[in-house]
Design a protein around this motif. Sequence first.
Motif, mmCIF file in Angstrom:
data_model
loop_
_atom_site.group_PDB
_atom_site.id
_atom_site.type_symbol
_atom_site.label_atom_id
_atom_site.label_comp_id
_atom_site.label_asym_id
_atom_site.label_seq_id
_atom_site.Cartn_x
_atom_site.Cartn_y
_atom_site.Cartn_z
ATOM 1 N N SER A 169 -5.284 -1.020 -1.585
ATOM 2 C CA SER A 169 -5.069 -2.167 -2.475
ATOM 3 C C SER A 169 -5.123 -1.751 -3.940
ATOM 4 O O SER A 169 -4.491 -2.383 -4.790
ATOM 5 C CB SER A 169 -6.114 -3.249 -2.198
ATOM 6 N N HIS A 222 5.205 -3.234 -1.252
ATOM 7 C CA HIS A 222 4.115 -2.322 -0.889
ATOM 8 C C HIS A 222 4.621 -1.203 0.022
ATOM 9 O O HIS A 222 4.101 -0.086 -0.012
ATOM 10 C CB HIS A 222 3.002 -3.089 -0.180
ATOM 11 N N ARG A 231 6.187 -9.416 -1.250
ATOM 12 C CA ARG A 231 5.204 -8.496 -1.811
ATOM 13 C C ARG A 231 4.959 -7.335 -0.850
ATOM 14 O O ARG A 231 4.848 -6.178 -1.266
ATOM 15 C CB ARG A 231 3.891 -9.233 -2.089
ATOM 16 N N THR A 232 4.883 -7.623 0.436
ATOM 17 C CA THR A 232 4.672 -6.574 1.430
ATOM 18 C C THR A 232 5.822 -5.574 1.427
ATOM 19 O O THR A 232 5.614 -4.366 1.578
ATOM 20 C CB THR A 232 4.510 -7.188 2.828
ATOM 21 N N TYR A 242 -1.787 -0.948 -5.541
ATOM 22 C CA TYR A 242 -0.893 -2.079 -5.778
ATOM 23 C C TYR A 242 -1.054 -2.656 -7.179
ATOM 24 O O TYR A 242 -0.182 -3.391 -7.647
ATOM 25 C CB TYR A 242 -1.151 -3.199 -4.763
ATOM 26 N N TRP A 301 3.722 2.823 0.543
ATOM 27 C CA TRP A 301 3.297 3.402 1.826
ATOM 28 C C TRP A 301 4.176 4.596 2.183
ATOM 29 O O TRP A 301 3.686 5.642 2.617
ATOM 30 C CB TRP A 301 3.377 2.357 2.929
#
Length: 676
Positions: free
Chosen positions: A392, A469, A465-466, A395, A473
């Motif tokens: 987190s 992300h 948002r994912t 981010y 990753w």
Amino acid sequence: MKEGKAFLKSKMKWVGLVGLVLSVFSLFVHFLLARFTEDGFSEYQSSITIFSWRPVFEATDPSRTSPLYRRLWGPVGQLESLHPHANPKGYYADPSAQSNGYIFVRIQGGFHEIRSSICDVVAVSRFLNATLVVPEIQQTTSKKGISSQFKSFAYLYNEETFMAALAKDVNIVKTLPKSLKSARRNKEIPVFRVPYAASLYYYLHNVLPILIKHSVVELVVSDGGCLQAILPPDLEEYQSLRCRVAFHALRFRQDVQDLATNILHRLRAPGRPFIAFDPGMTRDALAYHGCSELFQDVHAELIQHRRAWMRKRGIIKGKHSVNSAKQRLKGSCPLTPEEVGILLRAYGYSWDTIIYVSGGEVFGGQRTLIPLHGLFENVVDRTSLSTSWELSRIYGREANLDESYPRAPPSAQVETKLDAWKNSGPRPRPLPPPPARPKTYNIEGWWGWVAESDNEPESTVVELRTNAHKLLWEAIDYTVAVEADVFIPGFDSDGKGHPNFASLVMGHRLYQSAASKTYRPDRKEVVRLLDQIHGHIYHANHSWLTSIRRHMRSSLIDGLIEASNKSKSSSFLSHPVPECSCLRPNPSETLSNASTPSVHLQVHAALGVVHRCPAWMDGEKNLSSNEKDNEEDIDENDPSSSRLFLQHTRSHDAGGEDINLKEESQFEDQEEDGGD
């Protein structure tokens, strides 16, 4: 007496007031500590972190000098004379101070598409003598909920390093001049939607005249590459420029790079090598290649839904319904994690080998990886080697979002039933219908809409948002996969038929350390071999194991040569040889093979590598040993391999293991003697 009670009450009030003031002060101090000591707290937290991975190893570990270790983990001897060399090979002028204008680029797509496109637009900018504005990554800037700390390109890559590394190649600025900014805001600058793999002459005849006229153009790149992969020989320097961008200028944001480095350290902490495995099983790839029948549940319907969507938009020209079994036999479908696990076990990797699963989410979820966990004890990914707090942190500070999805309005039929219940006769009367359960639609989770609608619901802010992300990753996974001791892909194509994440990893490994083991199995041949023992797959016979070992060993070289003919025509970065490599053969090898061409030279000729490395590289230590050739000797007749799948349990017979290792070692010694 009354005065004493009054005094006591007043004293209690003062005590309560002082306690309240101290509580407020304590909260204020804690707030300051949380706000301004984040770095120190992160170091403390990382020092006490307890990860979910608990490595389990057998007592015996083959020596690094043993034949078995060299066969599984040692370098590929035929490629050890290949070295990275992306510097200009001739006269190379600095970028002109007077450019033809500014190129503003918007890049859309996933991680591998963004990376390929950035390399292409840098080469195009130099070709057009244009000033490049730092590209805008649409995956982040056009979505809501992303941290305001990072601006587009800087969300993923180090902007300062990018500009400094390319200072002698192309003029780069962070933003457009104010006058051109307002023109772009008012949509007054020309916009080109660049086709996939456009030629340099497309830019010369279509983009350059408009660039000179308006001093600025905007390029929209959406297919993961805006320049043809193979360029004419006289433009070879642009290929070297692509390599300098991809392998030197594109550095990930510092905190992302730090987390990837920490994960690498945790992987290597047990003191053992590890394998990186990229499944490549994305929904788009499965839909594009017609592999829906690999799943026997709702996922098959989801893949078919995506395929229908692709057909409507012209991405797919074929039929909607495709025989997945035939596609699999042709090698057009990904190898499943179970199939890859069987290949690795059959080749000789033990049950306690560390397997790092890279490349983002696997379509079908963790249940798809269950067979791989059954074959190998130490299967890990970034989540098991880091904490949620560490993830987190990269981010940035993001606004809190309400993760509860909006409920759909009740249907007219439900409202009618509810009104009928309210207006019905006197009690007792039946209970009202239960309220509709809210459906949480998201891309990697609940798929209830498939049974109710032909249209996929719009992505929520949390899902958008994912998606952003996922770029971070995959940046972590990319770093780990490039540095892995061994890499094996499950698939090498994305949802548009272009080279995918795994292809970029293999290209980077080929450039950075060509001799590191990178398997490129022929899926068609692997499927044929696996179908031979379909009924007794975990009790394979000796001849089958021999065939698997031959194929896996040959894929190290034959797969590389095959990639030079197929993958390179679609993506230069997936196969940056020979343009970004040079030869530094061993002196002993040159003398011993003066009259007869060696296997090494034949491989180099097949790959087209002709450039000799510069003289300054000759001073480096050259790993020359007869063992390099021996490691590639025939090793498929190992008598201990027939018991390969029977040895995978947590409790092992120590004596049996010693015997097996001795048999393996004796057989490898026989191979070396026979191969000299």
